[in-house]
Design a protein around this motif. Sequence first.
Motif, PDB file in Angstrom:
ATOM      1  N   GLU A 291       0.644  -1.244   0.131  1.00 39.80           N
ATOM      2  CA  GLU A 291       0.286   0.209   0.012  1.00 39.80           C
ATOM      3  C   GLU A 291       0.473   1.320   0.268  1.00 39.80           C
ATOM      4  N   MET A 292       1.117   1.420  -1.022  1.00 45.26           N
ATOM      5  CA  MET A 292       2.027   2.871  -1.555  1.00 45.26           C
ATOM      6  C   MET A 292       1.074   5.043  -1.277  1.00 45.26           C
ATOM      7  N   MET A 293       1.641   5.556  -0.300  1.00 47.96           N
ATOM      8  CA  MET A 293       1.344   6.603  -0.301  1.00 47.96           C
ATOM      9  C   MET A 293       2.137   8.264  -0.720  1.00 47.96           C
ATOM     10  N   ILE A 294       1.170   8.762  -1.651  1.00 44.39           N
ATOM     11  CA  ILE A 294       2.517   9.236  -2.814  1.00 44.39           C
ATOM     12  C   ILE A 294       1.368  10.705  -2.701  1.00 44.39           C
ATOM     13  N   GLY A 295       1.971  11.887  -2.256  1.00 42.65           N
ATOM     14  CA  GLY A 295       1.992  13.215  -2.345  1.00 42.65           C
ATOM     15  C   GLY A 295       2.836  13.609  -3.727  1.00 42.65           C
ATOM     16  N   ALA A 296       1.260  14.160  -4.262  1.00 42.34           N
ATOM     17  CA  ALA A 296       1.981  14.880  -5.969  1.00 42.34           C
ATOM     18  C   ALA A 296       1.191  16.691  -5.550  1.00 42.34           C
TER      19      ALA A 296
ATOM     20  N   PHE B 247      -4.416  14.622 -13.600  1.00 43.45           N
ATOM     21  CA  PHE B 247      -3.159  14.442 -14.360  1.00 43.45           C
ATOM     22  C   PHE B 247      -2.938  12.833 -14.161  1.00 43.45           C
ATOM     23  N   GLU B 248      -2.512  12.832 -14.242  1.00 44.69           N
ATOM     24  CA  GLU B 248      -1.764  11.108 -14.458  1.00 44.69           C
ATOM     25  C   GLU B 248      -0.049  10.532 -13.429  1.00 44.69           C
ATOM     26  N   LEU B 249       0.167  10.421 -12.716  1.00 48.36           N
ATOM     27  CA  LEU B 249       1.312   9.715 -12.018  1.00 48.36           C
ATOM     28  C   LEU B 249       1.565   8.050 -13.014  1.00 48.36           C
ATOM     29  N   ALA B 250       2.692   7.913 -12.588  1.00 47.51           N
ATOM     30  CA  ALA B 250       3.227   6.209 -12.749  1.00 47.51           C
ATOM     31  C   ALA B 250       3.856   5.698 -11.678  1.00 47.51           C
ATOM     32  N   TYR B 251       4.128   4.192 -11.832  1.00 49.17           N
ATOM     33  CA  TYR B 251       5.024   3.838 -10.714  1.00 49.17           C
ATOM     34  C   TYR B 251       5.307   2.251 -11.911  1.00 49.17           C
ATOM     35  N   GLN B 252       6.258   1.869 -11.006  1.00 50.09           N
ATOM     36  CA  GLN B 252       7.698   1.009 -11.640  1.00 50.09           C
ATOM     37  C   GLN B 252       8.361  -0.062 -10.601  1.00 50.09           C
ATOM     38  N   LEU B 253       8.221  -0.895 -11.053  1.00 51.83           N
ATOM     39  CA  LEU B 253       8.461  -1.668  -9.981  1.00 51.83           C
ATOM     40  C   LEU B 253      10.019  -2.499 -10.881  1.00 51.83           C
ATOM     41  N   ASP B 254      11.241  -2.232 -10.168  1.00 45.02           N
ATOM     42  CA  ASP B 254      12.227  -3.144 -10.678  1.00 45.02           C
ATOM     43  C   ASP B 254      12.237  -2.021 -12.702  1.00 45.02           C
ATOM     44  N   ASP B 255      12.339  -3.407 -12.877  1.00 43.19           N
ATOM     45  CA  ASP B 255      12.209  -3.088 -14.701  1.00 43.19           C
ATOM     46  C   ASP B 255      11.272  -3.255 -15.054  1.00 43.19           C
ATOM     47  N   GLU B 256      10.076  -3.970 -14.796  1.00 47.06           N
ATOM     48  CA  GLU B 256       9.228  -4.020 -14.802  1.00 47.06           C
ATOM     49  C   GLU B 256       8.436  -3.063 -15.538  1.00 47.06           C
TER      50      GLU B 256
ATOM     51  N   LYS C  80      10.233   3.066  -7.790  1.00 50.44           N
ATOM     52  CA  LYS C  80      10.129   4.304  -8.091  1.00 50.44           C
ATOM     53  C   LYS C  80       8.733   5.197  -8.763  1.00 50.44           C
ATOM     54  N   VAL C  81       8.129   6.614  -8.545  1.00 49.18           N
ATOM     55  CA  VAL C  81       7.162   7.138  -8.968  1.00 49.18           C
ATOM     56  C   VAL C  81       7.235   8.353  -9.595  1.00 49.18           C
ATOM     57  N   TYR C  82       7.276   8.730 -10.979  1.00 49.45           N
ATOM     58  CA  TYR C  82       6.834   9.933 -12.033  1.00 49.45           C
ATOM     59  C   TYR C  82       5.756  10.337 -12.390  1.00 49.45           C
ATOM     60  N   ALA C  83       5.820  12.263 -12.638  1.00 45.08           N
ATOM     61  CA  ALA C  83       5.034  12.113 -13.270  1.00 45.08           C
ATOM     62  C   ALA C  83       4.407  11.782 -14.284  1.00 45.08           C
ATOM     63  N   PHE C  84       3.306  11.375 -14.947  1.00 44.28           N
ATOM     64  CA  PHE C  84       3.232  10.861 -16.140  1.00 44.28           C
ATOM     65  C   PHE C  84       2.368  11.669 -17.572  1.00 44.28           C
ATOM     66  N   SER C  85       1.511  12.078 -17.026  1.00 45.46           N
ATOM     67  CA  SER C  85       0.961  12.742 -18.076  1.00 45.46           C
ATOM     68  C   SER C  85      -0.339  13.985 -17.097  1.00 45.46           C
ATOM     69  N   ILE C  86      -0.357  14.989 -18.043  1.00 41.77           N
ATOM     70  CA  ILE C  86      -0.945  16.000 -16.741  1.00 41.77           C
ATOM     71  C   ILE C  86      -1.942  17.512 -18.141  1.00 41.77           C
ATOM     72  N   ASP C  87      -3.435  16.580 -17.855  1.00 47.07           N
ATOM     73  CA  ASP C  87      -4.331  17.674 -18.493  1.00 47.07           C
ATOM     74  C   ASP C  87      -4.188  16.558 -19.977  1.00 47.07           C
TER      75      ASP C  87
ATOM     76  N   ALA D 200       1.468  14.247 -22.498  1.00 48.86           N
ATOM     77  CA  ALA D 200       2.249  13.527 -21.516  1.00 48.86           C
ATOM     78  C   ALA D 200       3.161  14.513 -21.076  1.00 48.86           C
ATOM     79  N   VAL D 201       4.355  13.732 -19.953  1.00 48.38           N
ATOM     80  CA  VAL D 201       5.236  14.552 -19.691  1.00 48.38           C
ATOM     81  C   VAL D 201       6.462  13.916 -19.952  1.00 48.38           C
ATOM     82  N   THR D 202       7.616  14.963 -19.776  1.00 47.33           N
ATOM     83  CA  THR D 202       8.720  13.778 -19.721  1.00 47.33           C
ATOM     84  C   THR D 202       9.711  13.452 -18.544  1.00 47.33           C
ATOM     85  N   PRO D 203       9.226  12.133 -18.137  1.00 50.64           N
ATOM     86  CA  PRO D 203       9.912  12.499 -16.732  1.00 50.64           C
ATOM     87  C   PRO D 203      11.047  13.070 -16.684  1.00 50.64           C
ATOM     88  N   ASP D 204      11.498  13.255 -15.249  1.00 53.65           N
ATOM     89  CA  ASP D 204      12.748  14.329 -14.593  1.00 53.65           C
ATOM     90  C   ASP D 204      13.280  13.609 -13.963  1.00 53.65           C
TER      91      ASP D 204
END
Length: 643
Positions: free
Chosen positions: A255-260, A271-280, A317-324, A327-331
Motif C-alpha cells: 500500500e503506497m502513499m504518494i504526495g503530488a 493528472f496521471e502518475l506512474a509507478y514502476q517496480l524494478d524494471d517491469e 519508482k514514481v514519477y509524473a506521467f501526464s497533465i491535463d 504526456a510529461v517527459t520524466p525528470d
Amino acid sequence: MKKTIILLFALLTTSAVMAQSRIVTVGECPASLNGKVIAAPKALATTNRAEGLSSMQRPIGYWPDDSITIDHAYIGAANTYPVGAYITNNMLRSYVGCKVVGVRFAVGESIGRTRAFIYKVQDGAITEDPVVQNQRTYPGWNNVFFNAGNEFELTGDENLIVGFDYTESEEMVAAETGALCTVGMEEGQTESNLSGNEFLLYGNFSQGEGWYPITSSGILCVQLIVDVSTLPSKAIDITYLDTGFRYKQPGESVEMMIGATNVGRDDMNAFELAYQLDDETPVTIPSDKKLKAGATASLLPVLHLTNDISVGKHTIKVYAFSIDGEAVTPDPDKVQEARFYVYAHPLARNKVYVEQYTDQDEPLADAVNSVFEQVKNTVDRMCMVNVYKPGNPLAIPESEYLTQAYAYTYPCFTSNRAYFPAEDYIAYDVNYYVQMVGPAFVTGIVADIIAQDIDFASFATIEATPAYDPATKQLTVDVSGTLSEDALPIYGDVGVTVLLTEDYVKSYQYYVNASNRTVRNNNYRHNNVLRRFMSEPMGSKALVTGDTYQAQFTTTLDDAWVPENLTLVAFVTRYTESVTADNLKEMDITNAESVALKDIVSGITEVRASDAADAPRYNLSGQRVSDSYRGIVVSKGRKYVVR
C-alpha cells in the motif's frame, strides 16, 4: 475563531517540556539541528488563493492559503517576541531559480509597525544577518514585500526561518487576548500532531537562548512569498512516497502513499502518475482531481506482489506521467524512489534491542529512565542500552554517530533501530506524554511497542559466548549463528556489533522534584550505560561460511568499571562502513542477545577440554553439548570455560 493562550509559563516551570519535540537553536544552544535530519512537512490541501498576491506570486509554508483557525492567541507576558516557522529545503526544492520577494503573516489586531524577517540556517546555526523589512500591520493577513536589494534567488539548499516580531502589550495580557493567528487546530483539541517546525518562538526558556516550538496551538500563520514566473505553466512534483514496512513477503500487497504537488504556474484539471517496480512495465495512476497551483494531492495505489517474486531488494519508482492529457517527459531529478526487501524464510528473534538517547542535563530523563526500568520488568526478551548526549560525562566519542543519526530530541529511543512507516523519525519521543499522563501510563505504551517487535521476522540466529580472565581483566566474546536463506540477498554483508554496558554508575542527573523544581542529583545511579564498543561502532563484518557466521572480539576491562555490573550486548545487522541519510532506514537490527557478566567474572573455573569429561555438559541455553564444544559450559552445577 477562538481565543487561546500559548503555554509559555508551563514551558518555564516544566523545563521546556513543550520544547522537547523539535528545537531549532542558534550557536551553542542545546539540541541544535546540527547533524539531524529535518522531517518533510505533511502537505495540506488548499482552498483559496492568497489575497494580495499576483498570479505569479505564491505563498510557501505549512498552510497555502488565507485560512485562520485561532485569531487571538496570546503568550501571557508583555514583551516583543520573534515568532516564525522553519522552512526546510525539501519544501523549497521545487522552486529552485525562483525569487523570494517577501513574507506574509496574519495577526488578530494591529501590533503597530513591526519587522518581518528571513534567517538562513545551515547545520543548525544562522549563517548571516537576516533579510528584514519593517511595515505597519493591520488585522488579518499582511503582505510584506522586500526592497529590491533584499530579494534573493532560491538554490534548493536553503533552510529558512521565516517570521516577524510579535509585540504583546500589558493591555493584551490583562485582557487575556493576543494577536497571534494559527490554523489547523479544531475546537476542543489540546495538542498537535505536527512536526514542531510550524510554530517557533525565540527566547531563553530553560534550555538556553534559541528557537522553541509551540506544539499545542496549531500552525503559525506565516508564509514565504516567492515569485514563480520562472516556473513552467504546468508541472507536477512527487513530494512524498512511502511503501510501508520495509520487509515484505511474496504475495503481499504494498500500500503506497504518494504526495503530488502542482509546482506549475497554472491550475490543473487532471493528472496521471506512474509507478514502476524494478524494471517491469510502468503502471499509471490516474487522478481526475483538480489541483490548484501550489496545492498537494495524496494518492493511495496498491501494488500486489507476485508469489514468485525474488527474495532480496526491490525498488519502486514514481514519477509524473501526464497533465491535463498531455504526456510529461520524466525528470530524473524528480523521480521518487522507495526500497523494500522480500523475504520467504523468517527466523525467530532472541531479544529486542532497545537504545535510548539520553541527557544528564535534561530533567525529564529521570522520568523516562523510570519508564524503562519498569519496561525491563515487563518485557523479558529485551536488551537495553543508554547512549548519552555528546558533552555528558557518561558519553563516549564512538557513540556520537548514533546521537546524530537518531536523537532529534532528548531523551528518545529506538526499538531494533527500526523505522515505523509514515513517521518523521526512526526514534520515538515519550517526553510529552511522560509529563502529561505520568510514567506509569507511558510504561504500558512503550512495553507494547517493544513487545510487538519481538515477533518481527529475523534473518539470523545469534549466540554470544564470553570468556573472562580475571588476572588480566581480558574479556573475549565469540558471536556466532545461522543465517536464513534470505539474509545475504537482503544484506549483502552481515555486520556484528558487540558492546558493554554498566549498571549502578554514579554520576549527576538533573530531575524535577515533588515541588516541580529542577534539581541536580550528584549521586544518581545510571543503568545500562554504554561503556565501550568491542566491535567497530557501526558493526564489524562477520565471517560467513555457508549458512553460518562468526566473529570474535577482545577487550580489557577498564579499572574504573565494576565487572559484576557489566552486561554484554551483541546484535546482527547489515554491514556498512558509514551510516548516512540514504541507508539509515536499512540499518535495523535483525537479532540481539545480552549476557550479564556477573557469573562470568566470578565463580567460573577455567579448565581444559579434558576436565570434567565424565559428566554431561550444557551450554548457557541449557542444550547438551559434546566434548569438542569450546566456550562456557555447565557441568555438575558449575560453570567452566573450555578452551
